[in-house]
Design an enzyme around this catalytic site. Sequence first.
Site, mmCIF file in Angstrom:
data_model
loop_
_atom_site.group_PDB
_atom_site.id
_atom_site.type_symbol
_atom_site.label_atom_id
_atom_site.label_comp_id
_atom_site.label_asym_id
_atom_site.label_seq_id
_atom_site.Cartn_x
_atom_site.Cartn_y
_atom_site.Cartn_z
ATOM 1 N N GLU A 35 87.339 131.398 2.356
ATOM 2 C CA GLU A 35 87.317 132.467 3.655
ATOM 3 C C GLU A 35 88.370 132.590 4.379
ATOM 4 O O GLU A 35 88.731 133.899 4.817
ATOM 5 C CB GLU A 35 86.303 131.743 4.570
ATOM 6 C CG GLU A 35 84.926 131.509 4.178
ATOM 7 C CD GLU A 35 84.374 132.874 3.746
ATOM 8 O OE1 GLU A 35 84.658 133.835 4.161
ATOM 9 O OE2 GLU A 35 83.235 132.897 3.193
ATOM 10 N N TYR A 80 99.963 137.720 5.433
ATOM 11 C CA TYR A 80 99.550 137.077 6.895
ATOM 12 C C TYR A 80 99.698 135.581 6.839
ATOM 13 O O TYR A 80 98.753 134.999 6.574
ATOM 14 C CB TYR A 80 98.144 137.441 6.894
ATOM 15 C CG TYR A 80 97.809 139.032 7.299
ATOM 16 C CD1 TYR A 80 98.477 139.690 8.224
ATOM 17 C CD2 TYR A 80 96.753 139.493 6.838
ATOM 18 C CE1 TYR A 80 98.319 140.986 8.772
ATOM 19 C CE2 TYR A 80 96.400 141.032 7.092
ATOM 20 C CZ TYR A 80 97.382 141.434 7.976
ATOM 21 O OH TYR A 80 97.062 142.916 8.548
ATOM 22 N N TYR A 118 84.104 135.162 12.887
ATOM 23 C CA TYR A 118 83.521 135.422 11.330
ATOM 24 C C TYR A 118 83.868 134.100 10.644
ATOM 25 O O TYR A 118 82.707 133.710 9.880
ATOM 26 C CB TYR A 118 84.444 136.239 10.682
ATOM 27 C CG TYR A 118 84.341 136.401 9.259
ATOM 28 C CD1 TYR A 118 83.082 136.946 8.723
ATOM 29 C CD2 TYR A 118 85.179 135.669 8.509
ATOM 30 C CE1 TYR A 118 82.714 136.798 7.279
ATOM 31 C CE2 TYR A 118 84.852 135.564 7.179
ATOM 32 C CZ TYR A 118 83.567 135.992 6.523
ATOM 33 O OH TYR A 118 83.527 135.849 5.213
ATOM 34 N N ASP A 136 82.126 141.008 8.953
ATOM 35 C CA ASP A 136 83.301 141.392 8.316
ATOM 36 C C ASP A 136 83.437 142.913 8.122
ATOM 37 O O ASP A 136 82.268 143.496 8.444
ATOM 38 C CB ASP A 136 83.689 140.663 7.051
ATOM 39 C CG ASP A 136 82.742 141.084 5.920
ATOM 40 O OD1 ASP A 136 81.669 141.454 6.281
ATOM 41 O OD2 ASP A 136 83.342 141.263 4.779
ATOM 42 N N CYS A 190 77.592 149.612 -1.367
ATOM 43 C CA CYS A 190 78.066 150.331 -0.284
ATOM 44 C C CYS A 190 79.377 150.529 0.244
ATOM 45 O O CYS A 190 79.965 150.203 1.321
ATOM 46 C CB CYS A 190 77.330 149.813 0.845
ATOM 47 S SG CYS A 190 77.159 150.568 2.534
ATOM 48 N N CYS A 197 74.225 155.138 -3.637
ATOM 49 C CA CYS A 197 73.217 154.854 -2.637
ATOM 50 C C CYS A 197 71.875 154.689 -3.587
ATOM 51 O O CYS A 197 70.891 153.836 -3.606
ATOM 52 C CB CYS A 197 73.038 156.018 -1.861
ATOM 53 S SG CYS A 197 74.040 156.237 -0.630
ATOM 54 N N CYS A 206 67.760 153.126 4.768
ATOM 55 C CA CYS A 206 69.000 153.370 5.495
ATOM 56 C C CYS A 206 69.243 154.778 5.950
ATOM 57 O O CYS A 206 68.980 155.689 5.381
ATOM 58 C CB CYS A 206 70.099 153.394 4.185
ATOM 59 S SG CYS A 206 71.681 153.493 4.733
#
Length: 356
Positions: A35, A80, A118, A136, A190, A197, A206
Amino acid sequence: MPNALSNQLLSWYADHGRSLPWRERPEPYAVWISEIMAQQTRLETVLPYYRRWMTLFPDIATLAAASQQDVLNAWEGLGYYSRARNLHKAAGIVVREHGGQLPADPTRLQSLPGIGRYTAGAVASIAFGRDEPVVDGNVKRVYARLFLVEEPINTPQGEQAIWSLAAAHLPAGQAGNFNQALMDLGALVCLPKQPDCPACPLNAICLAAQQGKTGAYPRKKPRPEVPHYTVTAAVIRDQHGQVLLTQRPENVLLGGLWEFPGGKQEAGETLKSCLKREIREELACTIDVHEALGIFRHAYTHFKVTLHAFHARLATERFELLYHQAARWVPPELLDEYPMGKIDRMIARQLQDNTG
DNA sequence: TATTCGTGGGA
DNA sequence: TTCCCAAGAAT
């Protein structure tokens, strides 16, 4: 509560969910590492790092006992870097204060450095089977399209709206799989640009798909333009051919990583006068700037850089650390042992190519 | 609350 | 080439 949305999604996930190393047996440590690595990072990028990491630091105690240098070396290239520093810190806290076991409670999880809302929800639901939602980038996109969320998702209001939807549709007892299914759907079907779709298990419910508006959702507030800086760096050698590396402070850009010292060009400066000033300000010494070594371009998230690297020598006997944590004279062949950001690694590679 | 924090890949 | 953006967190 089970609902139409979760039933469709979980059924799709059983057939189409990605097979990932930490999904085989979702132990807390493995889920935690995955994660943190996956924050703002594609899983394809994460996978090789994850495998290497689990070999180097197979459990929390090993991670806690490792040096920050080893941890940052394992993280180099992922970006990061506070994620790596915080992971290391948190491992120490878990060993000292939690008996070496990651807590299951999301509030306790969130009190650890590097674990936010999260990640706390993800670890609690996936590793501990708790009924906790996650939000997220994937989840934002999916819910924004499903329900035509009008608030921009990169605002606190938009985020709150998505968290509410995520909590409302969470099926009790299956939060871990449901959360991962939602994220897989966002990553595989998505998609931001060209959502598939017809292949989506939620197509029938949707609103964006029904109204042909997937391109308009999620709404986003535009980001400001990024500045472009011209920067210089010095490859300073001593009489033995070793080069001077300096270690950046904690809690800054590329904190804890090593670099070739230098800095931003100011108005009215030549590249060489910029470099001499930066070295004077950072190391309290004077250098003789010699020939150019190369030009390196790099784009960070919120600015761009063109870096001019120069060969140089110390003109004064000693230097003093006014900015950096540490400095080291390093033989070019040992530069790989020092964790660096992308642009300094490019300089180091060129140096090694030139040297031999 | 808005900004700061990396890097790589795809369109 | 440029832009977008990806399993976000900290300050």
